[in-house]
Motif scaffolding. Structure first.
Motif, PDB file in Angstrom:
ATOM      1  N   TYR A  86       0.838  -1.205   0.000  1.00 34.42           N
ATOM      2  CA  TYR A  86       0.000   0.000   0.000  1.00 34.42           C
ATOM      3  C   TYR A  86       0.873   1.254   0.000  1.00 34.42           C
ATOM      4  N   ARG A  87       1.850   1.254   0.895  1.00 34.29           N
ATOM      5  CA  ARG A  87       2.727   2.424   1.048  1.00 34.29           C
ATOM      6  C   ARG A  87       3.593   2.620  -0.206  1.00 34.29           C
ATOM      7  N   LEU A  88       4.121   1.518  -0.731  1.00 38.63           N
ATOM      8  CA  LEU A  88       4.980   1.608  -1.909  1.00 38.63           C
ATOM      9  C   LEU A  88       4.211   2.128  -3.128  1.00 38.63           C
ATOM     10  N   GLY A  89       2.955   1.762  -3.229  1.00 39.46           N
ATOM     11  CA  GLY A  89       2.138   2.246  -4.340  1.00 39.46           C
ATOM     12  C   GLY A  89       1.766   3.709  -4.199  1.00 39.46           C
ATOM     13  N   MET A  90       1.749   4.185  -2.961  1.00 37.97           N
ATOM     14  CA  MET A  90       1.328   5.550  -2.681  1.00 37.97           C
ATOM     15  C   MET A  90       2.456   6.570  -2.893  1.00 37.97           C
ATOM     16  N   LEU A  91       3.679   6.209  -2.568  1.00 36.67           N
ATOM     17  CA  LEU A  91       4.769   7.171  -2.526  1.00 36.67           C
ATOM     18  C   LEU A  91       5.099   7.807  -3.889  1.00 36.67           C
ATOM     19  N   PRO A  92       5.159   7.056  -5.014  1.00 41.25           N
ATOM     20  CA  PRO A  92       5.450   7.726  -6.294  1.00 41.25           C
ATOM     21  C   PRO A  92       4.389   8.769  -6.668  1.00 41.25           C
ATOM     22  N   VAL A  93       3.130   8.446  -6.396  1.00 42.95           N
ATOM     23  CA  VAL A  93       2.055   9.387  -6.709  1.00 42.95           C
ATOM     24  C   VAL A  93       2.177  10.631  -5.840  1.00 42.95           C
ATOM     25  N   LEU A  94       2.453  10.444  -4.563  1.00 41.05           N
ATOM     26  CA  LEU A  94       2.617  11.582  -3.659  1.00 41.05           C
ATOM     27  C   LEU A  94       3.799  12.436  -4.077  1.00 41.05           C
ATOM     28  N   GLY A  95       4.889  11.802  -4.506  1.00 42.13           N
ATOM     29  CA  GLY A  95       6.060  12.561  -4.951  1.00 42.13           C
ATOM     30  C   GLY A  95       5.750  13.415  -6.175  1.00 42.13           C
ATOM     31  N   LEU A  96       5.078  12.849  -7.186  1.00 43.59           N
ATOM     32  CA  LEU A  96       4.705  13.614  -8.376  1.00 43.59           C
ATOM     33  C   LEU A  96       3.741  14.745  -8.033  1.00 43.59           C
ATOM     34  N   LEU A  97       2.828  14.463  -7.101  1.00 44.39           N
ATOM     35  CA  LEU A  97       1.845  15.471  -6.713  1.00 44.39           C
ATOM     36  C   LEU A  97       2.536  16.651  -6.029  1.00 44.39           C
ATOM     37  N   LEU A  98       3.481  16.370  -5.128  1.00 45.09           N
ATOM     38  CA  LEU A  98       4.200  17.451  -4.447  1.00 45.09           C
ATOM     39  C   LEU A  98       5.015  18.280  -5.443  1.00 45.09           C
ATOM     40  N   TRP A  99       5.595  17.610  -6.450  1.00 41.91           N
ATOM     41  CA  TRP A  99       6.340  18.330  -7.474  1.00 41.91           C
ATOM     42  C   TRP A  99       5.418  19.268  -8.261  1.00 41.91           C
ATOM     43  N   ASP A 100       4.240  18.772  -8.633  1.00 38.70           N
ATOM     44  CA  ASP A 100       3.273  19.611  -9.356  1.00 38.70           C
ATOM     45  C   ASP A 100       2.847  20.811  -8.521  1.00 38.70           C
ATOM     46  N   ILE A 101       2.648  20.589  -7.207  1.00 34.08           N
ATOM     47  CA  ILE A 101       2.246  21.683  -6.326  1.00 34.08           C
ATOM     48  C   ILE A 101       3.324  22.761  -6.272  1.00 34.08           C
ATOM     49  N   LEU A 103      -0.075   8.989   8.211  1.00 31.23           N
ATOM     50  CA  LEU A 103       0.079   9.284   9.637  1.00 31.23           C
ATOM     51  C   LEU A 103      -0.911   8.503  10.506  1.00 31.23           C
ATOM     52  N   LEU A 104      -2.135   8.309   9.993  1.00 29.71           N
ATOM     53  CA  LEU A 104      -3.176   7.646  10.777  1.00 29.71           C
ATOM     54  C   LEU A 104      -3.218   6.147  10.565  1.00 29.71           C
ATOM     55  N   GLY A 105      -2.322   5.632   9.752  1.00 29.09           N
ATOM     56  CA  GLY A 105      -2.312   4.190   9.521  1.00 29.09           C
ATOM     57  C   GLY A 105      -3.423   3.715   8.602  1.00 29.09           C
ATOM     58  N   GLU A 106      -4.091   4.638   7.902  1.00 24.28           N
ATOM     59  CA  GLU A 106      -5.155   4.272   6.953  1.00 24.28           C
ATOM     60  C   GLU A 106      -4.527   4.031   5.574  1.00 24.28           C
ATOM     61  N   GLU A 107      -3.657   3.034   5.527  1.00 24.60           N
ATOM     62  CA  GLU A 107      -2.885   2.837   4.307  1.00 24.60           C
ATOM     63  C   GLU A 107      -3.743   2.361   3.138  1.00 24.60           C
ATOM     64  N   LEU A 108      -4.790   1.579   3.429  1.00 26.14           N
ATOM     65  CA  LEU A 108      -5.697   1.175   2.361  1.00 26.14           C
ATOM     66  C   LEU A 108      -6.368   2.406   1.744  1.00 26.14           C
ATOM     67  N   ALA A 109      -6.835   3.322   2.603  1.00 29.38           N
ATOM     68  CA  ALA A 109      -7.441   4.549   2.093  1.00 29.38           C
ATOM     69  C   ALA A 109      -6.431   5.361   1.284  1.00 29.38           C
ATOM     70  N   GLY A 110      -5.179   5.422   1.788  1.00 30.17           N
ATOM     71  CA  GLY A 110      -4.141   6.157   1.069  1.00 30.17           C
ATOM     72  C   GLY A 110      -3.863   5.563  -0.297  1.00 30.17           C
ATOM     73  N   ALA A 111      -3.872   4.220  -0.360  1.00 25.50           N
ATOM     74  CA  ALA A 111      -3.640   3.562  -1.646  1.00 25.50           C
ATOM     75  C   ALA A 111      -4.778   3.846  -2.629  1.00 25.50           C
ATOM     76  N   VAL A 112      -6.013   3.867  -2.115  1.00 24.77           N
ATOM     77  CA  VAL A 112      -7.163   4.186  -2.979  1.00 24.77           C
ATOM     78  C   VAL A 112      -7.060   5.624  -3.472  1.00 24.77           C
ATOM     79  N   ILE A 113      -6.633   6.534  -2.563  1.00 25.15           N
ATOM     80  CA  ILE A 113      -6.466   7.939  -2.968  1.00 25.15           C
ATOM     81  C   ILE A 113      -5.396   8.042  -4.046  1.00 25.15           C
TER      82      ILE A 113
END
Length: 598
Positions: free
Chosen positions: A33-48, A72-82
């Motif tokens: 879940y976390r590994l799938g989330m991090l590349p998207v978060l990185g690209l999003l922060l760059w765009d911001i 932070l809240l341990g809702e990794e499934l939700a983070g992966a869906v986001i």
């Protein structure tokens, strides 16, 4: 060296990683879940960061906060869906933009690279950049016409559907104008180039496409301002959820439902789709801003000559004295006028050829500019012109009418007849005016530099609201400015004298098929085909695009707000909120793409 990695390629890779991470996590590999989330978060922060450098404020921040909160809240499934939702939304927007651009970018693939030019040594293949006015070009069957020009052969069958949207090919007579970018649907023909390839209609289209695709409509900028309000509303609802429950997961659910907002998806897709549809019907709108204005026009101002009328003199009547054969008079007069470049001469020769008359070669020519021409045709003395050149014909003196021009004809020194010419109103003009009124135009003004009697005759026949005649270019600008308090003003024209008024109007539209370069440069949109009814169709498309964009935005904001309230009340978990918002985003994109349907 490999090909550079584009932003679109990175977004596709991020989508693939997010999908794989979510799938692996659901299969029991929790760290995925976390590994799938991090590349998207990185690209999003760059765009911001890039947007902040440009001074843009957007809702990408909500997506970043949602993913950070999920970590932070341990809702990794939700983070992966986001993460999947954000990457999927970017992919859908890229797909929608590419689909909407198809009509315009298809033109670019048609651009010819070489042309067959007649030279001293015969045909030679030359780059289209080498074409100059006066060059004679052979256009083979199936080829794209490389430059604007006139037909030199006896006949040509032209398919202009890629430029104008006209489904049926047209059969053209010698001397007819042909636009670059059209296709030869018949036998090979010779074209006399009238412009360099770089200044041709097709080259202009390519430049306009680039401008249109790079532009940002006022409505898109308005969406950015709405985004700030939506961001404030999201923060307020999230704060209320925290104050009411103290549960950070409710706050996270609120942020998730608001990510990303349909504002940043629906408007650009609808505007680009509208530009594409206008191009498909033969109207090249230069920018998204122009398309948005085209959908709000309330006052239409039109030039007369070449816009409401055909812009060329046509023979409408042949009057002869007793004992003179009308066909013979026409044949002899047209044979003589082959030697003249006068605008009425062009119309006379065209009328004779349309009648199937065989023209002879004139001899012993004598022409007085602005007065008339005389010569010998098949052994007969022929003279054409006004009373001061030919002599007055009292028996035919009553044929003068507003908008008409007389050419007196003498054969062997004796009066023979009168040729009556007029600049006819375009056949499609009445239907076009009815269509634009139905599309929301409240006032139609005929704005002309021609004589009052002629302009009023045209205005009465078409039922316009006002006629302003004998106006100089500066006076045309003043007239346009006076109409602006009544609502956005559209000016339609084709000549150099129209260029200032086109620039002064809220949106200027030029007749590009036969109009001047100056008018096309000053205009916000160009009608590529020589038909003014295409303007009404473009206005309908623009209004529809604007309406669908606003509809998508309203529905998206409304559904997102309801979802945020439900999340604040504890009725939606973060994962459920993410799935709901993904559905909303897909719906608004698909709704915006409805603009592409006729």
């Amino acid at each position: 060296m490999g090909r550079p990695v584009t932003g679109q390629a990175l977004r596709r890779a991020a989508l693939a990683v997010a999908a794989l991470g979510l799938a692996a996590g659901l299969a029991g590999v929790a760290p995925a879940y976390r590994l799938g989330m991090l590349p998207v978060l990185g690209l999003l922060l760059w765009d911001i960061l890039q947007k902040l450098r440009r001074g843009d404020a957007g809702l990408d921040l909500l997506a970043a906060l949602s993913m950070a909160g999920a970590l932070l809240l341990g809702e990794e499934l939700a983070g992966a869906v986001i993460a999947l939702m954000v990457a999927g939304g970017a992919f859908l927007e890229d797909f929608a933009r590419a689909r909407a651009r198809r009509e315009m970018t298809a033109l670019l693939a048609r651009q010819p690279r070489h042309a067959a030019r007649h030279g001293a040594a015969g045909l030679e293949e030359v780059p289209i950049e080498a074409i100059r006015p006066g060059d004679r070009i052979l256009v083979r069957q199936g080829e794209v016409v490389p430059a604007d020009g006139t037909l030199e052969s006896d006949v040509a069958v032209i398919d202009a559907s890629a430029l104008t949207g006209e489904a049926a090919p047209r059969r053209l007579a010698p001397g007819a104008g042909i636009l670059s970018g059209s296709s030869n649907a018949g036998e090979a023909f010779d074209l006399l180039a009238t412009k360099p390839a770089a200044e041709s209609t097709f080259a202009g289209i390519i430049r306009l496409v680039a401008q249109a695709q790079a532009s940002k409509a006022p409505m898109a900028r308005l969406a950015d301002r709405w985004a700030l309000g939506f961001l404030a509303a999201t923060a307020a609802i999230a704060l209320l959820a925290w104050l009411a429950s103290g549960d950070p997961r409710r706050v996270l659910a609120v942020l998730v439902v608001a990510t990303p907002c349909p504002l940043i998806l629906a408007v650009p897709v609808a505007i680009i789709a509208g530009l594409s549809r206008c191009a498909a019907v033969g109207v090249l709108v230069k920018s998204g801003a122009a398309l948005e204005l085209l959908g709000r026009v309330r006052v239409l101002m039109l030039d007369k000559t070449g816009t409401l009328t055909e812009g060329r003199a046509r023979l409408v009547e042949t009057l002869v004295l007793p004992g003179v054969d009308p066909a013979d008079l026409l044949r002899l007069a047209a044979s003589l006028d082959q030697a003249s470049a006068h605008v009425l001469a062009v119309g006379l020769v065209a009328a004779a050829r349309e009648a199937g008359l065989a023209l002879a070669t004139p001899m012993a020519l004598r022409e007085v500019a602005g007065a008339g021409i005389a010569g010998i045709v098949e052994g007969r003395s022929v003279a054409l012109g006004g009373p001061e050149f030919v002599g007055d014909f009292p028996a035919l003196a009553d044929v003068q009418a507003p908008g008409a021009a007389r050419v007196l004809v003498a054969l062997d020194g004796a009066p023979a007849g009168v040729l009556v010419f007029a600049d006819p109103v375009r056949a499609e003009a009445p239907a076009m005016l009815a269509a634009v009124r139905a599309a929301g135009i409240r006032r139609v003004v005929l704005l002309s530099g021609d004589r009052l009697a002629i302009a009023e005759a045209v205005g009465r026949s078409l039922g316009v609201d006002a006629v302003l005649a004998e106006r100089s270019p500066a006076e045309k600008v003043a007239a346009v400015l006076r109409e602006k308090p009544a609502g956005p003003v559209l000016m339609l024209g084709d000549g150099v004298n129209d260029a200032p008024a086109l620039a002064a109007a809220d949106i200027g539209v030029a007749m590009g098929a036969r109009g001047t370069v100056a008018s096309a440069e000053a205009a916000d949109a160009v009608v590529l085909v020589d038909r003014i009814d295409r303007l009404a169709e473009a206005m309908r498309i623009a209004r529809r695009a604007r309406g669908i964009a606003l509809q998508s935005v309203g529905a998206g904001i409304g559904l997102s707000t309801l979802g945020m309230l439900a999340a604040a009340a504890g009725q939606l978990t973060p994962v459920q909120g993410a799935v709901l918002q993904e559905g909303i985003d897909v719906a608004v994109i698909l709704n915006a793409l409805r603009v592409l349907r006729g």
